[in-house]
Design a protein around this motif. Structure first.
Motif, PDB file in Angstrom:
ATOM      1  N   GLU A   1       0.815  -1.217   0.000  1.00 45.58           N
ATOM      2  CA  GLU A   1       0.000   0.000   0.000  1.00 45.58           C
ATOM      3  C   GLU A   1       0.850   1.269   0.000  1.00 45.58           C
ATOM      4  N   GLY A   2       2.164   1.121   0.036  1.00 45.16           N
ATOM      5  CA  GLY A   2       3.050   2.277   0.062  1.00 45.16           C
ATOM      6  C   GLY A   2       3.422   2.722   1.463  1.00 45.16           C
ATOM      7  N   GLY A   3       3.010   1.957   2.473  1.00 43.59           N
ATOM      8  CA  GLY A   3       3.366   2.286   3.847  1.00 43.59           C
ATOM      9  C   GLY A   3       4.856   2.059   4.079  1.00 43.59           C
ATOM     10  N   PHE A   4       5.477   2.994   4.760  1.00 41.74           N
ATOM     11  CA  PHE A   4       6.913   2.955   5.013  1.00 41.74           C
ATOM     12  C   PHE A   4       7.176   2.507   6.438  1.00 41.74           C
ATOM     13  N   SER A   5       8.160   1.617   6.593  1.00 43.81           N
ATOM     14  CA  SER A   5       8.570   1.208   7.933  1.00 43.81           C
ATOM     15  C   SER A   5      10.086   1.148   7.991  1.00 43.81           C
ATOM     16  N   LYS A   6      10.607   1.336   9.192  1.00 45.63           N
ATOM     17  CA  LYS A   6      12.041   1.181   9.415  1.00 45.63           C
ATOM     18  C   LYS A   6      12.231   0.611  10.811  1.00 45.63           C
ATOM     19  N   ASP A   7      13.195  -0.302  10.910  1.00 45.14           N
ATOM     20  CA  ASP A   7      13.444  -0.978  12.174  1.00 45.14           C
ATOM     21  C   ASP A   7      14.879  -1.462  12.218  1.00 45.14           C
ATOM     22  N   LEU A   8      15.341  -1.695  13.415  1.00 45.51           N
ATOM     23  CA  LEU A   8      16.547  -2.480  13.611  1.00 45.51           C
ATOM     24  C   LEU A   8      16.150  -3.908  13.241  1.00 45.51           C
ATOM     25  N   ILE A   9      16.869  -4.530  12.323  1.00 46.33           N
ATOM     26  CA  ILE A   9      16.457  -5.840  11.826  1.00 46.33           C
ATOM     27  C   ILE A   9      16.395  -6.873  12.943  1.00 46.33           C
ATOM     28  N   SER A  10      17.294  -6.813  13.891  1.00 45.33           N
ATOM     29  CA  SER A  10      17.276  -7.801  14.976  1.00 45.33           C
ATOM     30  C   SER A  10      15.963  -7.771  15.757  1.00 45.33           C
ATOM     31  N   ASP A  11      15.237  -6.629  15.724  1.00 43.05           N
ATOM     32  CA  ASP A  11      13.934  -6.564  16.375  1.00 43.05           C
ATOM     33  C   ASP A  11      12.889  -7.404  15.648  1.00 43.05           C
ATOM     34  N   ARG A  12      13.169  -7.810  14.416  1.00 44.14           N
ATOM     35  CA  ARG A  12      12.236  -8.619  13.621  1.00 44.14           C
ATOM     36  C   ARG A  12      12.594 -10.107  13.609  1.00 44.14           C
ATOM     37  N   PHE A  13      13.756 -10.460  14.119  1.00 43.98           N
ATOM     38  CA  PHE A  13      14.228 -11.841  14.019  1.00 43.98           C
ATOM     39  C   PHE A  13      13.213 -12.852  14.538  1.00 43.98           C
ATOM     40  N   ALA A  14      12.702 -12.670  15.740  1.00 42.82           N
ATOM     41  CA  ALA A  14      11.796 -13.659  16.341  1.00 42.82           C
ATOM     42  C   ALA A  14      10.539 -13.827  15.488  1.00 42.82           C
ATOM     43  N   ARG A  15       9.985 -12.731  15.012  1.00 41.53           N
ATOM     44  CA  ARG A  15       8.769 -12.789  14.176  1.00 41.53           C
ATOM     45  C   ARG A  15       9.066 -13.483  12.852  1.00 41.53           C
ATOM     46  N   TRP A  16      10.199 -13.134  12.226  1.00 39.40           N
ATOM     47  CA  TRP A  16      10.553 -13.755  10.946  1.00 39.40           C
ATOM     48  C   TRP A  16      10.770 -15.257  11.108  1.00 39.40           C
ATOM     49  N   ALA A  17      11.522 -15.646  12.123  1.00 41.74           N
ATOM     50  CA  ALA A  17      11.814 -17.071  12.327  1.00 41.74           C
ATOM     51  C   ALA A  17      10.538 -17.852  12.640  1.00 41.74           C
ATOM     52  N   ALA A  18       9.615 -17.242  13.352  1.00 44.02           N
ATOM     53  CA  ALA A  18       8.371 -17.922  13.722  1.00 44.02           C
ATOM     54  C   ALA A  18       7.370 -17.996  12.574  1.00 44.02           C
ATOM     55  N   SER A  19       7.573 -17.224  11.524  1.00 46.78           N
ATOM     56  CA  SER A  19       6.599 -17.153  10.435  1.00 46.78           C
ATOM     57  C   SER A  19       6.540 -18.430   9.604  1.00 46.78           C
ATOM     58  N   HIS A  20       7.660 -19.131   9.480  1.00 45.16           N
ATOM     59  CA  HIS A  20       7.736 -20.341   8.657  1.00 45.16           C
ATOM     60  C   HIS A  20       7.134 -20.132   7.266  1.00 45.16           C
TER      61      HIS A  20
END
Length: 132
Positions: free
Chosen positions: A49-68
């Motif tokens: 939708e064009g929404g912009f986000s920025k994060d420290l990638i390590s803050d996403r690790f748990a969510r990414w790994a759990a997504s399968h």
């Protein structure tokens, strides 16, 4: 001196291996995400939708790994200039290609080890040329 599209960069295989660790991390492999990314790496992203986000990638690790999520990394281009490199990556959701991404990854070689230091990502709907 750079390389042409037909040439391989000096560390091509190792750079691609690190990028594959990132892709493998989505299969419950937190250790692979930690191996791929520098602890201070950032992500900047535009969603469908064009929404912009920025994060420290390590803050996403748990969510990414759990997504399968069933994803496949499609290396489009690798560029290396000494201790820095970039990879243009098709990050394809194999269960729903319409929900895929295009990543530009920046890497640096620290103490002989390649690490991803930055990820710019855009939803594939915003980059039609990069669809599989």
């Amino acid at each position: 001196m750079g390389t042409t599209a037909d040439e391989r960069t000096p560390d091509h295989d190792e750079i691609v291996r690190v990028v594959q660790c990132y892709v493998d991390g989505f299969q419950g492999r937190l250790d692979k995400l930690q191996e791929a990314f520098h602890e201070d790496a950032w992500i900047l992203a535009l969603d469908a939708e064009g929404g912009f986000s920025k994060d420290l990638i390590s803050d996403r690790f748990a969510r990414w790994a759990a997504s399968h999520r069933q994803v496949r990394g499609r290396v489009i281009q690798v560029t290396q200039a000494g201790e820095v490199a970039s990879v243009l990556l098709g990050f394809d959701n194999t269960e729903n290609l319409a929900d895929s991404w295009v990543d530009v990854l920046a890497l640096i070689r620290l103490d002989g080890v390649w690490k991803i230091t930055h990820k710019s990502a855009v939803h594939s709907s915003r980059a039609d040329w990069a669809k599989p």
